[in-house]
Design an enzyme around this catalytic site. Structure first.
Site, PDB file in Angstrom:
ATOM      1  N   GLU A  35      17.165   7.144  18.045  1.00 35.24           N
ATOM      2  CA  GLU A  35      16.373   7.880  19.038  1.00 35.24           C
ATOM      3  C   GLU A  35      15.629   6.918  19.966  1.00 35.24           C
ATOM      4  O   GLU A  35      15.518   7.165  21.165  1.00 35.24           O
ATOM      5  CB  GLU A  35      15.376   8.826  18.351  1.00 35.24           C
ATOM      6  CG  GLU A  35      16.021  10.046  17.716  1.00 35.24           C
ATOM      7  CD  GLU A  35      16.647  11.001  18.729  1.00 35.24           C
ATOM      8  OE1 GLU A  35      16.345  10.904  19.925  1.00 35.24           O
ATOM      9  OE2 GLU A  35      17.470  11.837  18.310  1.00 35.24           O
ATOM     10  N   TYR A 118       8.660  13.821  22.819  1.00 36.35           N
ATOM     11  CA  TYR A 118      10.103  14.067  22.687  1.00 36.35           C
ATOM     12  C   TYR A 118      10.661  13.442  21.414  1.00 36.35           C
ATOM     13  O   TYR A 118      11.343  14.098  20.623  1.00 36.35           O
ATOM     14  CB  TYR A 118      10.873  13.521  23.910  1.00 36.35           C
ATOM     15  CG  TYR A 118      12.352  13.535  23.614  1.00 36.35           C
ATOM     16  CD1 TYR A 118      13.059  14.732  23.662  1.00 36.35           C
ATOM     17  CD2 TYR A 118      13.016  12.391  23.187  1.00 36.35           C
ATOM     18  CE1 TYR A 118      14.390  14.786  23.316  1.00 36.35           C
ATOM     19  CE2 TYR A 118      14.358  12.435  22.832  1.00 36.35           C
ATOM     20  CZ  TYR A 118      15.036  13.633  22.900  1.00 36.35           C
ATOM     21  OH  TYR A 118      16.351  13.696  22.527  1.00 36.35           O
ATOM     22  N   ASP A 136      14.786  16.608  26.273  1.00 41.16           N
ATOM     23  CA  ASP A 136      15.144  15.454  27.092  1.00 41.16           C
ATOM     24  C   ASP A 136      15.856  15.956  28.344  1.00 41.16           C
ATOM     25  O   ASP A 136      15.977  17.167  28.553  1.00 41.16           O
ATOM     26  CB  ASP A 136      16.017  14.455  26.306  1.00 41.16           C
ATOM     27  CG  ASP A 136      17.460  14.900  26.251  1.00 41.16           C
ATOM     28  OD1 ASP A 136      17.695  16.136  26.274  1.00 41.16           O
ATOM     29  OD2 ASP A 136      18.358  14.058  26.200  1.00 41.16           O
TER      30      ASP A 136
END
Ligand code: SF4
Length: 331
Positions: A35, A118, A136
């Protein structure tokens, strides 16, 4: 949740999902690394580097006990090095404060360096199977088009199932990358076509609304290359977002002439400009780079002499590699 849509989305994902290296593992640490890498880097570049990074730092403890230099070196080529520094600091924080267990709540995740809303929500959904709603650019685009809305955040809960939240998030991400692309979305092949309001009215490209773009500034950079016995002189950068990386001594300016003048103030006399032209784009700047052989000796005391190979394996930015790659064998 709009069950019909999530069912279609998930059955498409089960058939079409990409075999990306980070999808092989359920390990929260491995997912976290992916990520962070994906934050500002394309899937293709991350896919090419991810496994080497994990082989070098296979778990959180290994990352936490490594030196910052080693982490930066392993990050080489991914860009945005602040992410690597934050990842490393976060690993140390987790070991120090939580005995190495990655936190699972939104609040605790957000206390980690480099983890914002996020990333925290992506981790909650993908690594821990929680009902969480990361937004996103890909997910924003798909949601905005499906509901023909300029405010997709309030619609996202309808697309994420409580049984498989992580898969829904990954599916929306893949759909946004493979079919619902920013330009030329492939609506005829989209599993959600019959539910998509934007496609139905032929307005897919109107969503999401586009923010006005800032033009990139052109900056001139003059770099001095000192070469002795097959070794190049590099110094460690101290300021700005590339702090800690090795670089050729360099100076910036609004024109090539001004950059050269500033470089001479730093390193003394320079030779004739080498006949190579390098351009490099970073964040919102377009760099035009001129390279000069360094002549003085006062400037080359605080730094390191490296062979080309050592340089390639050190914590250097992709710009430094680009410059090294463009240098003639001798001058
Ligand atoms: S139908 Fe087209 S616009 Fe709608 S979600 Fe699918 S690809 Fe995107």
């Amino acid at each position: 949740v709009d069950k019909r849509v999530t069912d279609r989305l998930l059955s498409w994902f089960d058939k079409e999902k990409r075999a990306l290296p980070w999808r092989k593992s359920r390990d929260p640490y491995a997912i976290w690394v992916s990520e962070i890498m994906l934050q500002q880097t394309t899937v293709a570049v991350v896919a090419a580097r991810y496994e080497a990074f994990l082989a070098r730092f296979p778990d959180l403890a290994a990352l936490a006990r490594s030196r910052p230099d080693a982490v930066l070196a392993a990050w080489s080529g991914l860009g945005y090095y602040q992410r690597a520094r934050n990842l490393h600091r976060a690993a140390r924080q987790i070991v120090r404060q939580r005995g190495g267990a990655i936190p699972e709540s939104l609040e605790e995740l957000k206390t980690l360096p480099g983890v914002g809303e996020y990333t925290a929500n992506a981790l909650r959904a993908v690594a821990f199977g929680q009902f969480a709603l990361p937004m996103d650019a890909n997910i924003r685009r798909v949601t905005s088009r499906l509901f023909a809305t300029r405010a997709p955040r309030s619609f996202l809960p309808r697309l994420v199932s409580r049984e498989r939240p992580g898969d829904c998030v990954a599916a929306l991400f893949d759909l946004g990358q493979l079919l619902c692309r920013p330009r030329n979305p492939d609506c005829p092949n989209c599993p959600l076509r019959s539910d998509c309001r934007a496609a139905r009215t032929g307005r897919a490209s109107d969503f999401p609304p586009r923010p006005a773009r800032k033009a990139r500034r052109v900056i001139h950079l003059a770099a001095a290359v000192f070469l002795r016995n097959g070794r190049y002189f590099l110094r460690r950068r101290r300021s700005s977002w590339l702090s800690g990386l090795w670089e050729f001594p360099a100076a910036e300016g609004p024109s090539a002439r001004e950059a050269r003048r500033r470089l001479m103030a730093l390193v003394g006399d320079l030779g004739r400009r080498l006949p190579v032209e390098i351009r490099h784009a970073v964040v919102n700047r377009n760099l035009r780079i001129s390279i000069y052989p360094g002549k003085g000796s006062a400037a080359v005391s605080q730094g390191r002499w490296m062979t080309r190979r050592a340089l390639e394996g050190s914590a250097v930015s992709s710009l430094v590699k680009k410059i090294a790659g463009a240098l003639p064998q001798e001058w």
